[in-house]
Motif scaffolding. Structure first.
Motif, mmCIF file in Angstrom:
data_model
loop_
_atom_site.group_PDB
_atom_site.id
_atom_site.type_symbol
_atom_site.label_atom_id
_atom_site.label_comp_id
_atom_site.label_asym_id
_atom_site.label_seq_id
_atom_site.Cartn_x
_atom_site.Cartn_y
_atom_site.Cartn_z
ATOM 1 N N ALA A 43 -4.720 39.659 -24.596
ATOM 2 C CA ALA A 43 -4.522 40.314 -23.347
ATOM 3 C C ALA A 43 -4.361 39.158 -22.389
ATOM 4 C CB ALA A 43 -4.894 41.544 -22.930
ATOM 5 N N PRO A 44 -3.429 38.970 -21.516
ATOM 6 C CA PRO A 44 -3.510 37.852 -20.431
ATOM 7 C C PRO A 44 -4.539 38.495 -19.345
ATOM 8 C CG PRO A 44 -1.339 39.072 -19.990
ATOM 9 C CD PRO A 44 -1.961 39.673 -21.511
ATOM 10 N N PRO A 45 -5.337 37.449 -18.705
ATOM 11 C CA PRO A 45 -6.075 37.929 -17.568
ATOM 12 C C PRO A 45 -5.177 38.384 -16.516
ATOM 13 C CG PRO A 45 -6.149 35.639 -17.898
ATOM 14 C CD PRO A 45 -5.644 36.256 -19.066
ATOM 15 N N THR A 46 -5.763 39.274 -15.731
ATOM 16 C CA THR A 46 -4.949 39.877 -14.426
ATOM 17 C C THR A 46 -5.620 39.224 -13.153
ATOM 18 O OG1 THR A 46 -6.912 41.665 -14.415
ATOM 19 C CG2 THR A 46 -4.694 41.910 -15.461
ATOM 20 N N GLY A 47 -6.683 38.242 -13.109
ATOM 21 C CA GLY A 47 -7.107 37.361 -12.213
ATOM 22 C C GLY A 47 -8.222 36.438 -12.651
ATOM 23 N N ALA A 48 -9.069 35.831 -11.723
ATOM 24 C CA ALA A 48 -10.037 35.190 -11.881
ATOM 25 C C ALA A 48 -10.915 35.042 -10.697
ATOM 26 C CB ALA A 48 -9.608 33.393 -12.321
ATOM 27 N N ILE A 49 -12.325 34.577 -11.052
ATOM 28 C CA ILE A 49 -13.083 34.463 -9.815
ATOM 29 C C ILE A 49 -13.994 33.027 -10.227
ATOM 30 C CG2 ILE A 49 -13.553 36.963 -9.428
ATOM 31 C CD1 ILE A 49 -15.824 36.950 -11.121
ATOM 32 N N VAL A 50 -14.490 32.679 -9.220
ATOM 33 C CA VAL A 50 -15.256 31.292 -9.407
ATOM 34 C C VAL A 50 -16.703 31.791 -9.119
ATOM 35 C CG1 VAL A 50 -15.678 29.093 -8.531
ATOM 36 C CG2 VAL A 50 -13.301 30.009 -8.510
ATOM 37 N N LEU A 51 -17.667 31.064 -9.955
ATOM 38 C CA LEU A 51 -19.093 31.285 -9.977
ATOM 39 C C LEU A 51 -19.577 29.951 -9.548
ATOM 40 C CD1 LEU A 51 -19.837 32.892 -13.379
ATOM 41 C CD2 LEU A 51 -18.860 33.779 -11.100
ATOM 42 N N ASP A 52 -20.205 29.659 -8.259
ATOM 43 C CA ASP A 52 -20.898 28.353 -7.472
ATOM 44 C C ASP A 52 -22.113 28.355 -8.263
ATOM 45 O OD1 ASP A 52 -21.363 26.253 -6.814
ATOM 46 O OD2 ASP A 52 -20.404 26.930 -4.539
ATOM 47 N N LEU A 53 -22.399 27.571 -9.203
ATOM 48 C CA LEU A 53 -23.724 27.675 -9.781
ATOM 49 C C LEU A 53 -24.581 26.367 -9.059
ATOM 50 C CD1 LEU A 53 -22.654 28.636 -13.339
ATOM 51 C CD2 LEU A 53 -24.524 29.730 -12.168
ATOM 52 N N SER A 54 -24.517 26.242 -8.037
ATOM 53 C CA SER A 54 -24.939 25.217 -7.220
ATOM 54 C C SER A 54 -26.444 24.589 -7.769
ATOM 55 C CB SER A 54 -24.832 25.196 -5.869
ATOM 56 O OG SER A 54 -25.576 26.291 -5.365
ATOM 57 N N ALA A 55 -27.215 25.583 -7.898
ATOM 58 C CA ALA A 55 -28.542 25.146 -8.083
ATOM 59 C C ALA A 55 -28.982 24.954 -9.766
ATOM 60 C CB ALA A 55 -29.671 26.365 -8.068
ATOM 61 N N ALA A 56 -27.793 24.755 -10.632
ATOM 62 C CA ALA A 56 -27.894 24.642 -11.896
ATOM 63 C C ALA A 56 -27.688 23.147 -12.306
ATOM 64 C CB ALA A 56 -27.145 25.636 -12.598
ATOM 65 N N ASP A 57 -27.338 23.076 -13.538
ATOM 66 C CA ASP A 57 -26.885 21.561 -14.025
ATOM 67 C C ASP A 57 -25.767 22.159 -15.093
ATOM 68 O OD1 ASP A 57 -28.035 22.575 -16.520
ATOM 69 O OD2 ASP A 57 -29.902 21.724 -16.260
ATOM 70 N N ASP A 58 -25.032 20.888 -15.475
ATOM 71 C CA ASP A 58 -23.864 21.021 -16.202
ATOM 72 C C ASP A 58 -24.143 21.842 -17.561
ATOM 73 O OD1 ASP A 58 -20.990 20.197 -16.682
ATOM 74 O OD2 ASP A 58 -21.854 19.300 -18.491
ATOM 75 N N ARG A 59 -25.125 21.545 -18.049
ATOM 76 C CA ARG A 59 -25.424 22.139 -19.398
ATOM 77 C C ARG A 59 -25.878 23.578 -19.156
ATOM 78 N NH1 ARG A 59 -27.561 20.302 -24.195
ATOM 79 N NH2 ARG A 59 -28.525 21.714 -25.533
ATOM 80 N N THR A 60 -26.189 24.323 -18.224
ATOM 81 C CA THR A 60 -26.272 25.586 -17.848
ATOM 82 C C THR A 60 -24.822 26.274 -17.891
ATOM 83 O OG1 THR A 60 -28.427 25.409 -16.867
ATOM 84 C CG2 THR A 60 -27.129 27.431 -16.423
ATOM 85 N N VAL A 61 -24.106 25.816 -16.934
ATOM 86 C CA VAL A 61 -22.588 25.979 -16.697
ATOM 87 C C VAL A 61 -21.780 26.035 -17.986
ATOM 88 C CG1 VAL A 61 -20.309 25.245 -15.811
ATOM 89 C CG2 VAL A 61 -22.418 24.938 -14.231
ATOM 90 N N ARG A 62 -22.213 25.429 -19.076
ATOM 91 C CA ARG A 62 -21.467 25.169 -20.144
ATOM 92 C C ARG A 62 -22.098 26.041 -21.537
ATOM 93 N NH1 ARG A 62 -17.322 21.710 -20.151
ATOM 94 N NH2 ARG A 62 -17.384 20.284 -18.303
ATOM 95 N N ASN A 63 -23.137 26.833 -21.021
ATOM 96 C CA ASN A 63 -23.885 27.571 -22.021
ATOM 97 C C ASN A 63 -24.244 28.897 -21.545
ATOM 98 O OD1 ASN A 63 -24.726 25.602 -24.542
ATOM 99 N ND2 ASN A 63 -24.777 24.435 -22.706
ATOM 100 N N LEU A 64 -23.346 29.515 -20.913
ATOM 101 C CA LEU A 64 -23.698 30.853 -20.202
ATOM 102 C C LEU A 64 -23.613 32.024 -21.768
ATOM 103 C CD1 LEU A 64 -21.805 30.879 -17.211
ATOM 104 C CD2 LEU A 64 -24.342 30.279 -17.468
ATOM 105 N N SER A 65 -24.526 33.046 -21.633
ATOM 106 C CA SER A 65 -24.470 33.805 -22.760
ATOM 107 C C SER A 65 -24.701 35.137 -22.548
ATOM 108 C CB SER A 65 -25.838 33.302 -23.636
ATOM 109 O OG SER A 65 -26.995 33.583 -23.015
ATOM 110 N N ALA A 66 -25.152 35.650 -21.122
ATOM 111 C CA ALA A 66 -24.880 37.153 -20.961
ATOM 112 C C ALA A 66 -24.733 37.434 -19.449
ATOM 113 C CB ALA A 66 -26.345 37.667 -21.317
ATOM 114 N N ALA A 67 -24.270 38.528 -19.043
ATOM 115 C CA ALA A 67 -24.339 38.832 -17.727
ATOM 116 C C ALA A 67 -24.380 40.158 -17.315
ATOM 117 C CB ALA A 67 -22.686 38.191 -17.172
ATOM 118 N N THR A 68 -24.392 40.592 -16.208
ATOM 119 C CA THR A 68 -24.540 42.038 -15.551
ATOM 120 C C THR A 68 -24.122 41.990 -14.021
ATOM 121 O OG1 THR A 68 -25.351 44.120 -15.901
ATOM 122 C CG2 THR A 68 -26.995 42.332 -15.576
#
Length: 369
Positions: free
Chosen positions: A18-43
């Motif tokens: 299914a095509p997405p109906t929108g997008a949001i941006v997460l600004d992980l300013s206190a993280a590093d590139d490795r964190t941004v590329r290895n997300l595994s869970a959310a709530t």
């Protein structure tokens, strides 16, 4: 003799993301590139999004801004909140859930194999590859109180809030009570000796309703059926959690896929499904209707549950692997919830420095959360 002709399959019979109906941006300013590329869970809890990277002993906290995107990033250390035995090792956090004003956290409980190191001629050292890592640091089942700060907005995990205290299922020298119970289980036990991403035990989702806790498994699958573990977990005054073990084992027909995340949606259970191994896809969303009132009752004779297929989800080849779900009931499309899908190994076009663009899907038929 008739000439062979290619078989034509109707699009509805194939995997049709299914095509997405929108997008949001997460600004992980206190993280590093490795964190941004290895997300595994959310709530999501109110205006606060909690996410986890599978190689960290921390939770990333973001707050929704007026534009609908998430920023005000801060990192919450699990070491500061919980009595962890291995403070320097990764917990491999694979599931997050909110029930009431409690944040629940679960690690994979899985063994890992070191990534193969390659020499100049691209050969692999098999002896090094056979050295499996222990599971203890990944044996985390915990809950943490959430409080609303006086200023700054959002919800904050804390160690103590009045009589509420952060705690976990006590860790032992080799894991915790849950890992010990699973190792002794005649059905699941053999898989606890295997690496998580090779069909071994791998918890990748948690859903909570009071003291009832469901854990979804990426591995193993049994006869092609996905596995859900359920047990009662109660908190003591000290904050420590006591699990009623062994857990119930429940089987689900997810068309050969396994659990990659869980989210409770009212009385229902949403299941993000994907491959057990490092295969890029397919990925899909399923709904177990009225899961809340469908209690496990027998440890020996179980039904094969058949959750309803909701939609197939887009994925890349070697990138954009759907890995985490968050339910969002706000926005202009009131009446339908929105599903935020986090991906592991995001495509380069999703990443702008420490900002990550994630997809959002409209989700019809959602219950009150």
């Amino acid at each position: 003799m008739e000439q062979d002709r290619p078989i034509e399959l109707a699009a509805s019979r194939g995997w049709s993301p299914a095509p997405p109906t929108g997008a949001i941006v997460l600004d992980l300013s206190a993280a590093d590139d490795r964190t941004v590329r290895n997300l595994s869970a959310a709530t999501l809890h109110g205006d606060t999004l909690f996410i986890a990277a599978d190689e960290k002993l921390s939770i990333e906290r973001l707050v929704r801004g007026p534009d609908g995107d998430f920023g005000q990033h801060s990192r919450v250390s699990l070491v500061a909140l919980l009595e962890l035995n291995d403070e320097d090792d990764e917990a491999d956090i694979e599931g997050l859930a909110v029930d009431g004003d409690w944040l629940w956290v679960v690690g994979s409980h899985g063994r890992t194999r070191p990534k193969p190191s390659k020499s100049g001629d691209d050969t692999i050292d098999l002896a090094a590859l056979a050295d499996l890592k222990d599971t203890r640091s990944r044996c985390v089942v915990a809950r943490v109180p959430l409080v609303a700060p006086d200023t700054g907005g959002g919800w904050m995990p804390v160690a103590v809030d009045g009589k509420r205290r952060a705690g976990l299922v006590k860790q032992t020298k080799r894991g915790n009570a849950l890992s010990a119970a699973l190792a002794d289980d005649p059905l699941i036990g053999p898989f606890t000796c295997l690496p998580a991403k090779e069909g071994g035990l791998d918890i990748e989702g948690i859903a909570v309703a009071g003291i009832r806790v469901a854990l979804g498994l990426r591995g193993p699958t049994l006869c092609g059926h996905a596995v859900l573990l359920e047990c009662r977990i109660e908190g003591r005054k000290s904050g420590k959690l006591k699990a009623e073990l062994p857990p119930f084992v429940r089987l689900m027909d997810l068309e050969g896929l396994a659990v990659r995340d869980l989210k409770r949606d009212g009385d229902d259970l949403l299941i993000l499904a994907g491959p057990t191994t490092a295969v890029s896809g397919p990925c899909a969303l399923f709904r177990w209707g009225d899961w809340l009132n469908d209690l496990p009752s027998d440890r020996a004779q179980v039904r094969l549950h058949r959750p309803t297929h909701v939609m197939d989800l887009p994925h890349g080849r070697g990138f954009d692997h759907p890995e985490g779900l968050a339910l969002d009931g706000t926005g202009p499309s009131f009446g339908n919830a929105r599903l935020i899908v986090l991906v592991d190994s995001p495509a380069d076009e999703r990443v702008d420095g420490l900002k990550l663009r994630v997809d959002r899907f409209d989700l019809e038929g959602s219950g009150p959360r």
